[in-house]
Scaffold this active site. Structure first.
Site, PDB file in Angstrom:
ATOM      1  CG  ASP A 242      90.506  50.006 -76.559  1.00 45.38           C
ATOM      2  OD1 ASP A 242      89.946  49.971 -77.674  1.00 45.38           O
ATOM      3  OD2 ASP A 242      91.484  50.745 -76.311  1.00 45.38           O
TER       4      ASP A 242
ATOM      5  CG  ASP B  54      96.163  51.167 -84.843  1.00 45.03           C
ATOM      6  OD1 ASP B  54      95.222  51.924 -84.599  1.00 45.03           O
ATOM      7  OD2 ASP B  54      96.093  49.933 -84.753  1.00 45.03           O
TER       8      ASP B  54
END
Length: 251
Positions: free
Chosen positions: A130, A11
């Site tokens: 998500d 990330d």
């Protein structure tokens, strides 16, 4: 039998690797190029690189960083974050990415999945989902998990598959960063329902969690970040364990 894949996730925020809990409380985890090379050398099967601020700050993923990472590794490499057009994909594939990952853009304009699959081939298109459970129902969230939608996760996963995505990256926001194990139930439900691979993400804390997501969760691949970044589980050790447990794994 297809081998299961182990995928470290980088990330990225402002050119650095970061990690948080439930998508917040970010802390620095190192240089993404250095980490990518370490994981490649250790036997990771693939890498995923997500610019987590791209959709929030309306910035495009830095092609320059993609090029540096691609030069440092010899394994397949997926890039995501703020990708919304065919041109974005061209830039990243030219920079060295093997696949791209889209999330918010796909929710806002589902046709983009069809268009990207047609232009670049389904094998290049990963749709990241998500998901968060709200009152017993799984809902899709966008913008790094900040914006809830009315899309139910299972229905969206099926539509994504039907539109030509080659893979789904399923992240449970309820499990993300908690190290309490993957969301095996919804992962198994979606894996059983679809003809494309499902990458499970969110919740890895120990080697048994990987075994569980490959067996109970029926995942094709498992993605993790902090346990690799902070050297809690070395990839070679994890692969040895999984192989011993009878999981078909790439050596």
């Amino acid at each position: 039998m297809l081998t299961k894949r182990i995928i470290p996730c980088l990330d990225i925020k402002d050119g650095r690797t970061v990690k948080g809990v439930n998508f917040v409380q970010l802390r620095d985890a190192g240089d993404p190029v250095e980490l990518a090379k370490i994981y490649s050398d250790e036997g990771a099967d693939e890498l995923v690189f997500l610019d987590i601020t791209a959709t929030v700050d309306k910035r495009k993923t830095l092609a320059e960083l993609v090029t540096k990472i691609a030069k440092a590794i010899n394994i397949p490499f997926t890039v995501g974050g703020g990708i919304s057009t065919i041109e974005d994909v061209k830039v990243l594939l030219n920079a060295g990415a093997d696949k791209i990952s889209i999330n918010s853009a796909a929710v806002h304009n589902p046709q983009i999945i069809n268009d990207m699959a047609l232009e670049f081939g389904s094998q290049c298109v990963v749709v990241a989902i998500d998901t968060r459970n709200v009152d017993g129902i799984d809902f899709v969230h966008t913008h790094g998990g900040r914006k809830p939608t009315l899309l139910q996760t299972q229905a969206w996963a099926k539509e994504v598959c039907d539109r030509g995505a080659g893979e789904i990256l399923l992240t449970s926001m309820d499990h993300d960063g908690t190290k309490g194990g993957f969301a095996n139930e919804i992962t198994a439900e979606i894996s059983s329902m679809l003809s494309i691979p499902v990458i499970a993400s969110g919740g890895a804390g120990n080697s048994e969690h990987f075994k569980d997501v490959f067996t109970f969760g029926k995942a094709d691949a498992a993605l993790a970040a902090s346990i690799f970044h902070f050297k809690e589980i070395p990839i070679p050790e994890l692969k040895t364990y999984l192989s011993f447990e009878g999981i078909s794994i790439r050596k």
